[in-house]
Design a protein around this motif. Sequence first.
Motif, PDB file in Angstrom:
ATOM      1  N   VAL A   2       0.621  -1.304  -0.407  1.00 44.64           N
ATOM      2  CA  VAL A   2       0.175   0.409   0.013  1.00 44.64           C
ATOM      3  C   VAL A   2       0.807   1.327  -0.173  1.00 44.64           C
ATOM      4  N   ALA A  24      -4.518   6.873  -2.063  1.00 45.75           N
ATOM      5  CA  ALA A  24      -3.471   4.974  -1.479  1.00 45.75           C
ATOM      6  C   ALA A  24      -3.989   4.089  -2.384  1.00 45.75           C
ATOM      7  N   SER A  25      -2.829   3.357  -2.585  1.00 46.84           N
ATOM      8  CA  SER A  25      -3.045   2.792  -4.128  1.00 46.84           C
ATOM      9  C   SER A  25      -2.765   1.435  -3.762  1.00 46.84           C
ATOM     10  N   GLY A  26      -3.136   0.463  -3.945  1.00 43.86           N
ATOM     11  CA  GLY A  26      -2.794  -0.837  -3.450  1.00 43.86           C
ATOM     12  C   GLY A  26      -3.134  -1.863  -3.140  1.00 43.86           C
ATOM     13  N   THR A  27      -3.379  -3.439  -2.653  1.00 44.82           N
ATOM     14  CA  THR A  27      -4.164  -4.343  -2.630  1.00 44.82           C
ATOM     15  C   THR A  27      -5.087  -3.481  -1.459  1.00 44.82           C
ATOM     16  N   ILE A  28      -6.324  -3.249  -1.636  1.00 46.64           N
ATOM     17  CA  ILE A  28      -6.909  -2.549  -0.428  1.00 46.64           C
ATOM     18  C   ILE A  28      -8.083  -2.824  -0.599  1.00 46.64           C
ATOM     19  N   THR A  31     -10.633   0.973   3.612  1.00 49.54           N
ATOM     20  CA  THR A  31     -10.155   1.646   4.250  1.00 49.54           C
ATOM     21  C   THR A  31     -11.127   2.446   5.131  1.00 49.54           C
ATOM     22  N   ASN A  76     -10.714   5.997  -2.776  1.00 48.99           N
ATOM     23  CA  ASN A  76      -9.437   5.986  -1.799  1.00 48.99           C
ATOM     24  C   ASN A  76      -8.684   7.637  -1.801  1.00 48.99           C
ATOM     25  N   ILE A  99      -5.636   1.066   7.246  1.00 47.11           N
ATOM     26  CA  ILE A  99      -6.214   0.423   6.361  1.00 47.11           C
ATOM     27  C   ILE A  99      -6.712  -0.866   5.955  1.00 47.11           C
ATOM     28  N   THR A 101      -6.162  -4.951   4.308  1.00 46.98           N
ATOM     29  CA  THR A 101      -5.525  -5.465   2.691  1.00 46.98           C
ATOM     30  C   THR A 101      -5.457  -6.678   3.753  1.00 46.98           C
ATOM     31  N   TYR A 110      -1.408   3.513   7.743  1.00 45.82           N
ATOM     32  CA  TYR A 110      -0.393   3.805   6.634  1.00 45.82           C
ATOM     33  C   TYR A 110      -0.311   5.176   6.803  1.00 45.82           C
TER      34      TYR A 110
END
Length: 121
Positions: A2, A24-28, A31, A76, A99, A101, A110
């Motif tokens: 993330v 926020a980015s990634g395997t979320i 949130t 996000n 967050i 994940t 984060y």
Amino acid sequence: QVQLVESGGGLVQAGGSLRLSCGASGTILSTNAMGWYRQAPGKQRELVATITKGGRTNYADSVKGRFTISRDNAKNTVYLQMNSLKPEDTAVYYCSAEIWTVVAGVWVDYWGQGTQVTVSS
């Protein structure tokens, strides 16, 4: 993984405005609360504003009536609209997000890398 990435900082004269963004980015998966904090030179990091997923907000007394926090849950992303800026608002501003994940399987806080806001008198 993330990542929180802030943008929108800069130099502004007293009385001016800035708008900070943090995505926020990634395997979320989800949130929860998101917020903004700041740290001035020689001082501890302090809370500026927070916002829940449902939109409930909380502000430091020093920014009430001048700053507005908002969020876009679909993206996000959290924003901080800063008006009537004062020299004492000068600091590095950090965003934070709680967050969930798949990898962690629990809520994790984060932080972004920070963006400098400088208000000249």
